[in-house]
Design an enzyme around this catalytic site. Structure first.
Site, PDB file in Angstrom:
ATOM      1  N   TYR A 241       1.218  -0.977   0.072  1.00 52.69           N
ATOM      2  CA  TYR A 241       0.420   0.078  -0.262  1.00 52.69           C
ATOM      3  C   TYR A 241       0.587   0.879   0.162  1.00 52.69           C
ATOM      4  CZ  TYR A 241      -4.359  -2.437   0.524  1.00 52.69           C
ATOM      5  OH  TYR A 241      -5.700  -2.991   0.408  1.00 52.69           O
ATOM      6  N   ASP A 269      -5.924  -0.534  -6.362  1.00 57.30           N
ATOM      7  CA  ASP A 269      -7.398  -0.328  -6.843  1.00 57.30           C
ATOM      8  C   ASP A 269      -8.458  -0.112  -5.014  1.00 57.30           C
ATOM      9  OD1 ASP A 269      -7.635  -2.396  -4.881  1.00 57.30           O
ATOM     10  OD2 ASP A 269      -8.039  -4.508  -6.006  1.00 57.30           O
ATOM     11  N   HIS A 348     -10.096  -7.146  -5.435  1.00 51.45           N
ATOM     12  CA  HIS A 348      -9.730  -6.968  -3.836  1.00 51.45           C
ATOM     13  C   HIS A 348     -11.047  -7.517  -3.627  1.00 51.45           C
ATOM     14  CE1 HIS A 348      -7.420  -3.576  -1.640  1.00 51.45           C
ATOM     15  NE2 HIS A 348      -8.527  -4.902  -0.001  1.00 51.45           N
TER      16      HIS A 348
END
Ligand code: 173
Length: 490
Positions: A241, A269, A348
Site C-alpha cells: 500500500y 484498486d 480486491h
C-alpha cells in the site's frame, strides 16, 4: 522524568486512566499515549477503553508488534511493568462466546474436510463474529463478491483424451520463481483476527508445500517476523500500500528488496477503502462508530498515486513490479507499455468497487486486446497476468491458466482454513488443492501446465452476466446474506 528502564507497578499505571494522562500496557511495557490519542488511526476511544490497563489482547490482532515502538516517540516508552501487579482486564465470557466455544468443540475432524468450501463453512460458525465479518465482508451489495465466484461457472472444459496421463505435473514458475502449483497465497490484512499466529501460519504452510506467499503491508505480524519465520531460500512476494509519505514507502520497498522479496505487487484498486457493511455493522470501536476495522487503519494510503509514480518505483527498486487490481485492458496495456512486469486482474475480493467485473472475465479481454495491439501471446514470461477472486477449486485455477494467466491468487479460503483448524487446516487446504490438481489434470488430458491451453476451455459466455448455470449449493450455504438496519429493542 521517566526513564525506559524503570519498572512500574500495576497500581501506578492504573492512575493514568484518563484523556489527560493516558498510559497503557502492551506486552509488559508501559507507554504514555496521552499525546498520541488523537493521532491513533483507529481513534482515541478504543485506547481510552484501556487507559491505565493492559491492552495487549486488543492490540495484538490489529497491529504488527512493532507498530507502537515505531509510531510513539522514544520518550513516551516509559519502561516495564511488573505484570504480577497488574489487575487482569476482566474478560467476561458472554453467552454468545460460550456458544461459540461449544461450536468449536463440535468441529468435524479434519479428515472430513473435503474441499475449500468446507473450511469456510466451519470458519463461519467458529470464528469470533467480528473476525468473520471482517474477512467475509465485501463492498456495498456484494454483487462483485458473488460474481467473482460465479464467473468461473460460465467457463466449461473441452477435455482431451488418450494422452497417457500416468504422470502429471502441475508445478510452474511465477516471475521466474518455482512454485509447486500455479497459485499463490495472496495478501490479506489482519491475519491474527482468525488465529494468534496470523500470517505465520501461511508462511510455514507455503514453505512446506513449495508455494509463494504474498506478504501484505497490513499484516498482523511484522514484516521481519514473517521473513524470519520463512525457510531458507523460501520465495515470497510483497503487497504494497503506497503511503502518502513517499520516504516511508521507499524505506519499506528497499527493506523488502534487501530481505529478498522477489516481486512487488502495488495495490492500485484502493485509493479509498470500499464500504463493507457487514464489517461496519460490527460497531468496531473506532472514533467514528460506522468505520469498520479496515477503514480505521487505512488512512495512510495515498489516493494521489498515479501512472507517473511508476518511473519512481523503477528508480528505487530492481524487484519485478506488478500492479494489483487492474480491471480493464486499457490499464493492462498501459502497464505493459511502461515496462512493468505484470498485472493482477483483481477487484480486491469484491471489497472495493461493487459491479467491477471478475478478474477471470477481465483476463479474457486483456489477452485478446494485448494480442491485437501488441502481438503478445499468453502466458508470457515478460508480462505476466495474474487473477484473483472467487477461486475455490483447482479447476478454477486451471480455467485461468488455460485462458493465459501465469498463476492465480487465493486469499480468503486460506484464512478460513487456519481460522477454523489452525496450522493443520492450512496444510490440509493445500493438500486438497494438490489432490484436485492431480485428478483434474488427468481428466483434462494435460500432463503439465504448458498443456493447459485455450482450446481446453469454452469461455464464449464469459461476458454474458445473465446465463443459466447449475445451482452452486456449497457456495450458497456459506454465503451470508447482508442484513438491513433493525429497530432497537423496545
Ligand atoms: O481489503 C481490505 O480489507 C484491505 O485491503 C485493507 C486495507 C486497509 C486496511 C485494512 C484492510
Amino acid at each position: 522524568m521517566a526513564s525506559s528502564d524503570r519498572t512500574y507497578s500495576g497500581k501506578e499505571v492504573a492512575l493514568h486512566n484518563s484523556r489527560e494522562s493516558c498510559w497503557i500496557i502492551v506486552h509488559g511495557k508501559v507507554y504514555d499515549v496521552t499525546d498520541f490519542l488523537d493521532d491513533h488511526p483507529g481513534g482515541s476511544k478504543i485506547i481510552l477503553k484501556y487507559a491505565g490497563k493492559d491492552a495487549t489482547v486488543e492490540y495484538d490482532p490489529i497491529h504488527p508488534p512493532d507498530a507502537i515502538t515505531t509510531n510513539l516517540k522514544p520518550e513516551k516508552h516509559l519502561g516495564s511493568v511488573d505484570l504480577a501487579t497488574v489487575e487482569k482486564v476482566k474478560v467476561t465470557i458472554t453467552d454468545e462466546e460460550r456458544a461459540r466455544q461449544e461450536r468449536i468443540a463440535a468441529r468435524p475432524p479434519l479428515s472430513e474436510i473435503l474441499n475449500l468450501h468446507d473450511f469456510e463453512a466451519i470458519a463461519k460458525h467458529t470464528m469470533p463474529e467480528k473476525a468473520w465479518a471482517y474477512y467475509s465482508s465485501a463492498a456495498d451489495d456484494e454483487i462483485t463478491n458473488r460474481e467473482n465466484h460465479a464467473a468461473f461457472h460460465r467457463i466449461w472444459f473441452r477435455p482431451r483424451i488418450l494422452k497417457n496421463v500416468t504422470k502429471v505435473d502441475w508445478s510452474t514458475t511465477i516471475l521466474g520463481q518455482k512454485s509447486s502449483m500455479p497459485l499463490y497465497i495472496t495478501a490479506t490484512a489482519l491475519g491474527k483476527l482468525g488465529h494468534p499466529d496470523g500470517e505465520l501460519n501461511l508462511t510455514r504452510a507455503a514453505a512446506k508445500h513449495g508455494i509463494i506467499q504474498m506478504i501484505p503491508t497490513l499484516a498482523s505480524c511484522s514484516f521481519d517476523e514473517i521473513m524470519d519465520t520463512a525457510a531458507p531460500g523460501q520465495v515470497q512476494f510483497f503487497q504494497l500500500y503506497v503511503n502518502k509519505d513517499r520516504e516511508i514507502t521507499k524505506r519499506i520497498v528497499q527493506h523488502a528488496e534487501q530481505r529478498g522479496i522477489k516481486g512487488l505487487f502495488i495495490t492500485v484498486d484502493a485509493p479509498q477503502l470500499g464500504r463493507r457493511e457487514k464489517d461496519m455493522r460490527q460497531k468496531f470501536e473506532a472514533e467514528d462508530p460506522s468505520e469498520g476495522a479496515a477503514r480505521a487503519i487505512s488512512s495512510f494510503i495515498d489516493p494521489g498515486l498515479d501512472w507517473s509514480d511508476m518511473a519512481w518505483f523503477k528508480s528505487i527498486t530492481k524487484m519485478p513490479l506488478i500492479l494489483k487490481g487492474v480491471q480493464c485492458w486499457e490499464d493492462a496495456l498501459e502497464a505493459y507499455d511502461l515496462g512493468l512486469n505484470g498485472v493482477v486482474l483483481s477487484n480486491h475480493g469484491g471489497r472495493q468497487l461493487d459491479f467491477a467485473r471478475s478478474g477471470i472475465e477481465v483476463l479474457v479481454e486483456v489477452t485478446s486486446k494485448l494480442k491485437e495491439m501488441r502481438g503478445l501471446s499468453f502466458p508470457n514470461e515478460k508480462f505476466q497476468l495474474f487473477v484473483d477472486g472467487g477461486v475455490r477449486r483447482a479447476t478454477d485455477v486451471m480455467k485461468a491458466i488455460a485462458l493465459g494467466a501465469t498463476a492465480v491468487g487465493v486469499g480468503r479460503p486460506f484464512l478460513y482454513a487456519y481460522s477454523a483448524y489452525g496450522p493443520e487446516g492450512i496444510n490440509q487446504a493445500l493438500q486438497i488443492l494438490h489432490d484436485e490438481f492431480e485428478m483434474n489434470m488427468r481428466l483434462l488430458g494435460a500432463r503439465n501446465i504448458k498443456e493447459v491451453v485455450a482450446g481446453m476451455v469454452d469461455a464464449s459466455n464469459i461476458h454474458l452476466h445473465m446465463v443459466s448455470v447449475p445451482a452452486d449449493n456449497l457456495y450458497e450455504s456459506n454465503y451470508e446474506r447482508l442484513q438491513g438496519a433493525r429497530l432497537r429493542e423496545i
